[in-house]
Design an enzyme around this catalytic site. Structure first.
Site: not given
Ligand SMILES: *Cc1c(COP(=O)(O)O)cnc(C)c1O
Length: 460
Positions: A118-119
């Site tokens: 998700k980064d």
């Protein structure tokens, strides 16, 4: 010009939905998040890439692949130098491609600040929001989180100019380490520890968004249905192909799937011209999608089932509406199908299978025993899905399965099954020593609102 329309634009006579028939720019889709009719924004046309330009990324840094994709999407709205600085700032960590056997690879998307894939999306989205906001006007991001998303969003926006982030989390429902991660981000990111459940946090955020008294604060969400989070997720497929493929190769990707945002990145990458032979989308025991591909009938799983791969415990994937539309169908936010997609075409392109918790554990063990490769539960679902495809449908030479989180985030499973303690990535080291306190709130809306009114800024 690329314009964005709502997945609900053709809906007529559906109670509660007033179809949004206009189109918006990337900037508007990014800052609004969702269409006014609660549909999801879709780009039209999808920009095309030249396979030669993709192959030319071999040996190049990840940021170069991100530039190729983002420049194609933003050509009407942001100049190339600005795109360059966004991607260079967003991607300052490595993207390992690990050989498992033959030409079967694992792509580790776990080297970012919160050690999950998700980064990748959150970091590019944060920087694009900073660029696209009205000059001098502060943006205030509000997020409700049950744990991991909040810290990925908070870390992604940390230090980004002109944006402040307020994260709400349920005090009794996050783990000790998650709380530490949320409370200690610091800088322009504040954590609010709420005496309530995740749903209470979400209700507070929803009420704030529709409260006319708070309009001055330019509130925005950063949730996973924002197209600004999908676009960056096409990049790693293109990057991986460039590193692994020879000219003429087609590749199979396996993507462990929950809300389908990650897999959607692969679907778009293929439509942009990436030679993807098949997209494998394994789920955990929340099997609504593989069941649909088999039976032709879509039924959401409600309530969703609690599995080891907990970030994938989704009974009705929020991005399913985009998949359905890309294959000619329509499903709304509640899971009601208004038009079925072309299932034959979907099955030609996509293979999906449900992986049980028992199979997830077996896979963590067998992949370590056979290849010395360490997986955590999400990545194990991905790998098992690939095995099911290769054994059941066809063997295919070039394959890449995604590992979406770092094994050190799931020490209980990895250590129990393998008897080893995974080494934490640099971003997770020393987390116990980090300092920071959350603001404690009761969960009462007026207390929350008064807190926002006192603390949020409106200008730079
Ligand atoms: C969010 C998440 C997933 C699922 O991704 P979707 O885009 O929701 O399908 C898989 N693995 C991990 C570790 C996640 O955090």
């Amino acid at each position: 010009m690329i314009r964005y329309h709502s997945t609900n634009r053709h809906l007529e006579n559906v109670p509660g939905i007033v179809a949004f028939k206009e189109t918006v720019s990337f900037k508007e889709a990014l800052l609004q998040g969702q269409a006014p009719d609660e549909g999801l924004f879709m780009p039209d046309p999808i920009p095309m890439l030249d396979v030669k330009d993709i192959l030319a990324l071999k040996g190049k840094p990840y940021a170069d692949a991100a530039f190729l994709v983002a420049a194609a999407f933003l050509k009407d709205e942001l100049d190339p130098a600005a795109v360059r600085s966004v991607v260079d700032d967003a991607y300052n960590f490595s993207v390992p491609l690990e050989k498992v056997y033959g030409r079967k690879y694992l792509m580790r998307l776990d080297q970012g600040p919160t050690a999950s894939f998700k980064d990748f999306a959150a970091r590019m989205m944060a920087r694009l929001m900073s660029r696209f906001r009205d000059a001098g006007r502060r943006l205030n991001v509000l997020v409700a989180t049950s744990g991991d998303t909040g810290s990925a969003v908070g870390e992604a926006f940390k230090g980004v100019a002109g944006i402040d982030v307020t994260i709400l989390y349920p005090r009794a429902e996050v783990s000790g380490i998650q709380q530490k991660q949320l409370d200690t981000i610091g800088a322009n990111v504040v954590a609010l520890s709420i005496d309530g459940k995740f749903d209470d946090c979400q209700d507070l955020v929803k009420r704030a968004f529709s409260d006319p008294d708070l309009v001055q604060f330019n509130l925005t969400s950063a949730n996973s249905i924002n197209f600004g989070r999908i676009m960056p997720q096409t990049v790693y497929y293109i990057y991986a192909y460039a590193q692994l493929a020879d000219p003429g190769d087609e590749i199979v990707f396996s993507v462990p799937s929950g809300n389908f945002g990650d897999a959607l990145g692969c679907e778009y990458a293929r439509r942009m011209g990436l030679p993807v032979h098949r997209l494998v989308m394994p789920t955990n025991e929340n099997d609504e999608f593989p069941s649909f591909l088999n039976s032709g009938l879509y039924e959401k799983v409600s309530p969703s089932r609690a599995c080891l791969s907990n970030a994938m415990n989704v009974g009705h994937p929020s991005n399913l509406a985009r998949f359905f539309e890309l294959y000619g169908g329509n499903v709304d936010r509640t899971g009601c199908v208004h038009k079925y997609p072309d299932r034959q075409e979907m099955r030609k392109r996509i293979f999906s299978v449900s992986v049980s918790d028992a199979q997830t554990r077996e896979t963590i063990k067998s992949v370590y025993d056979r290849y010395g490769v360490i997986l955590e539960p999400h990545g194990a679902v991905g790998w098992k899905g690939l095995e099911a495809y290769l054994e059941g449908v066809e063997d295919w030479p070039l394959c890449c399965s995604l590992e979406t989180a770092h094994p050190a985030k799931f020490p209980e499973h990895v250590t129990n099954l393998l008897g080893i303690v995974p080494e934490p990535p640099p971003s997770m080291q020393g987390i116990e020593e980090r300092k920071g306190e959350a603001v404690k709130l009761s969960g009462d809306y007026f207390e929350f609102k008064s807190y926002l009114t006192r603390t949020l800024k409106t200008r730079d």
